[in-house]
Design a protein around this motif. Structure first.
Motif, PDB file in Angstrom:
ATOM      1  N   GLY A 253      43.557  41.075  31.661  1.00 28.33           N
ATOM      2  CA  GLY A 253      42.821  41.704  32.759  1.00 28.33           C
ATOM      3  C   GLY A 253      41.365  41.286  32.835  1.00 28.33           C
ATOM      4  O   GLY A 253      40.868  40.914  33.900  1.00 28.33           O
ATOM      5  N   PHE A 254      40.660  41.320  31.703  1.00 26.71           N
ATOM      6  CA  PHE A 254      39.250  40.941  31.691  1.00 26.71           C
ATOM      7  C   PHE A 254      39.078  39.476  32.065  1.00 26.71           C
ATOM      8  O   PHE A 254      38.134  39.108  32.779  1.00 26.71           O
ATOM      9  CB  PHE A 254      38.635  41.212  30.324  1.00 26.71           C
ATOM     10  N   SER A 255      39.979  38.622  31.567  1.00 26.25           N
ATOM     11  CA  SER A 255      39.907  37.197  31.918  1.00 26.25           C
ATOM     12  C   SER A 255      40.141  36.991  33.410  1.00 26.25           C
ATOM     13  O   SER A 255      39.502  36.124  34.028  1.00 26.25           O
ATOM     14  CB  SER A 255      40.940  36.405  31.114  1.00 26.25           C
ATOM     15  N   MET A 256      41.030  37.765  34.003  1.00 28.39           N
ATOM     16  CA  MET A 256      41.275  37.666  35.433  1.00 28.39           C
ATOM     17  C   MET A 256      40.039  38.082  36.229  1.00 28.39           C
ATOM     18  O   MET A 256      39.706  37.478  37.244  1.00 28.39           O
ATOM     19  CB  MET A 256      42.477  38.528  35.818  1.00 28.39           C
ATOM     20  N   VAL A 257      39.339  39.103  35.758  1.00 22.59           N
ATOM     21  CA  VAL A 257      38.091  39.511  36.413  1.00 22.59           C
ATOM     22  C   VAL A 257      37.070  38.385  36.327  1.00 22.59           C
ATOM     23  O   VAL A 257      36.398  38.046  37.317  1.00 22.59           O
ATOM     24  CB  VAL A 257      37.536  40.795  35.769  1.00 22.59           C
ATOM     25  N   ASN A 258      36.933  37.779  35.158  1.00 22.11           N
ATOM     26  CA  ASN A 258      35.985  36.686  34.978  1.00 22.11           C
ATOM     27  C   ASN A 258      36.315  35.518  35.897  1.00 22.11           C
ATOM     28  O   ASN A 258      35.421  34.960  36.557  1.00 22.11           O
ATOM     29  CB  ASN A 258      35.998  36.231  33.520  1.00 22.11           C
ATOM     30  N   LYS A 259      37.572  35.109  35.961  1.00 19.44           N
ATOM     31  CA  LYS A 259      37.965  34.000  36.828  1.00 19.44           C
ATOM     32  C   LYS A 259      37.719  34.326  38.291  1.00 19.44           C
ATOM     33  O   LYS A 259      37.295  33.466  39.072  1.00 19.44           O
ATOM     34  CB  LYS A 259      39.443  33.671  36.600  1.00 19.44           C
ATOM     35  N   THR A 260      37.976  35.569  38.674  1.00 15.02           N
ATOM     36  CA  THR A 260      37.747  35.965  40.069  1.00 15.02           C
ATOM     37  C   THR A 260      36.267  35.890  40.415  1.00 15.02           C
ATOM     38  O   THR A 260      35.897  35.404  41.490  1.00 15.02           O
ATOM     39  CB  THR A 260      38.275  37.386  40.309  1.00 15.02           C
TER      40      THR A 260
ATOM     41  N   THR B  27      31.998  49.364  29.646  1.00 17.77           N
ATOM     42  CA  THR B  27      31.133  48.693  28.671  1.00 17.77           C
ATOM     43  C   THR B  27      31.843  47.493  28.049  1.00 17.77           C
ATOM     44  O   THR B  27      31.246  46.426  27.878  1.00 17.77           O
ATOM     45  CB  THR B  27      30.698  49.676  27.572  1.00 17.77           C
ATOM     46  N   ARG B  28      33.115  47.655  27.714  1.00 23.15           N
ATOM     47  CA  ARG B  28      33.877  46.528  27.163  1.00 23.15           C
ATOM     48  C   ARG B  28      33.984  45.387  28.172  1.00 23.15           C
ATOM     49  O   ARG B  28      33.865  44.210  27.817  1.00 23.15           O
ATOM     50  CB  ARG B  28      35.279  46.994  26.745  1.00 23.15           C
ATOM     51  N   LEU B  29      34.204  45.740  29.433  1.00 20.69           N
ATOM     52  CA  LEU B  29      34.293  44.722  30.475  1.00 20.69           C
ATOM     53  C   LEU B  29      32.970  43.968  30.618  1.00 20.69           C
ATOM     54  O   LEU B  29      32.948  42.727  30.700  1.00 20.69           O
ATOM     55  CB  LEU B  29      34.685  45.364  31.806  1.00 20.69           C
ATOM     56  N   VAL B  30      31.870  44.690  30.635  1.00 21.34           N
ATOM     57  CA  VAL B  30      30.555  44.064  30.802  1.00 21.34           C
ATOM     58  C   VAL B  30      30.226  43.165  29.611  1.00 21.34           C
ATOM     59  O   VAL B  30      29.739  42.032  29.782  1.00 21.34           O
ATOM     60  CB  VAL B  30      29.481  45.150  30.993  1.00 21.34           C
ATOM     61  N   LEU B  31      30.485  43.639  28.400  1.00 18.02           N
ATOM     62  CA  LEU B  31      30.212  42.818  27.225  1.00 18.02           C
ATOM     63  C   LEU B  31      31.057  41.543  27.241  1.00 18.02           C
ATOM     64  O   LEU B  31      30.591  40.478  26.827  1.00 18.02           O
ATOM     65  CB  LEU B  31      30.489  43.623  25.956  1.00 18.02           C
TER      66      LEU B  31
END
Length: 241
Positions: free
Chosen positions: A191-198, A87-91
């Motif tokens: 980590g979340f920023s890396m997911v977003n950039k990917t 949920t934190r990742l999605v938000l």
């Protein structure tokens, strides 16, 4: 004689005052010219970067992106800690300016609907699948099924992002050994920023590949049209002769 000395002193003071004023006037000119020279050597690139359209914005506004309902399908186990992390990742991904469209099963599935059907449909309608791999994920048969479903939709297609959370290396799924993963345990802040950039980079690659295919198909169409016209003219000339 006294008046003559006074004239000389006054003329000397006047010249020195004019010289000081000229120096005071030259300093701003020199500083402005040096600043303008510095800005001319550096500002064009800054202006270019400022007004240059970002590739990520182009990818987000691309028609190709909107052909699918979701940008990211987030797969996770039903463990409470995994639900909270997903949920934190999605938000984070959905918040502006990232503005990604995510599928989260406990939020986006319809009450009373067939979970199996909705999950498979969401995988097909997503550009990218992010797997939140934890010890609970590895032990969950449903998560393993969804992982294989995602693999079957696009094996080795760079459309899958393994995201690890507190997972020992020995438990990492062998099916994903050829994929780079993001370890949230090692990069809790980034980590979340890396997911977003990917995700943005993969969307950009989709747009670029689509443009290349369009150019190739357009070139083939022009070549076939040109070749057909030449062949037709040859047949007509032979018929006339």
């Amino acid at each position: 004689m006294h008046g003559w000395f006074q004239k000389i002193l006054k003329s000397g003071k006047t010249k020195s005052t004019q010289h000081d004023r000229s120096k005071d006037g030259e300093d701003p000119v020199v500083s402005i010219s040096s600043v303008s020279a510095l800005s001319s050597s550096t500002s064009p690139s800054v202006r270019t970067d400022r007004f240059k359209p970002q590739q990520s914005n182009v990818a987000l506004s691309s028609e190709l992106r909107w052909r699918r309902k979701y940008d990211v399908f987030v797969c996770h186990s039903s463990a409470l800690t995994d639900i909270e992390e997903a949920t934190r990742l999605v938000l984070f991904l959905e918040e502006a300016p990232r503005s990604l469209r995510c599928f989260l099963w406990q939020r986006d599935t319809c009450p009373g609907g067939a979970v199996f059907t909705e999950f498979c449909q969401a995988v097909r309608e997503s550009h990218i699948q992010a797997l939140l791999i934890t010890p609970s994920f590895v032990q969950d048969d449903w998560c393993n099924y969804m992982m294989h479903q995602a693999l079957s939709e696009g094996p080795m297609s760079n459309r899958m992002i393994p995201v690890l959370q507190n997972l020992p290396h020995a438990q990492y799924p062998q099916e994903l050994k050829f994929y780079y993963y993001i370890d949230l345990s090692k990069y809790p802040d980034q980590g979340f920023s890396m997911v977003n950039k990917t995700v943005h980079r993969l969307l950009e690659n989709l747009v670029q590949n689509e443009m290349k295919l369009s150019c190739i198909s357009a070139g083939l169409s022009c070549g076939l049209a040109g070749g057909g016209g030449t062949q037709e003219g040859k047949v007509v000339s032979e018929h006339d002769s």
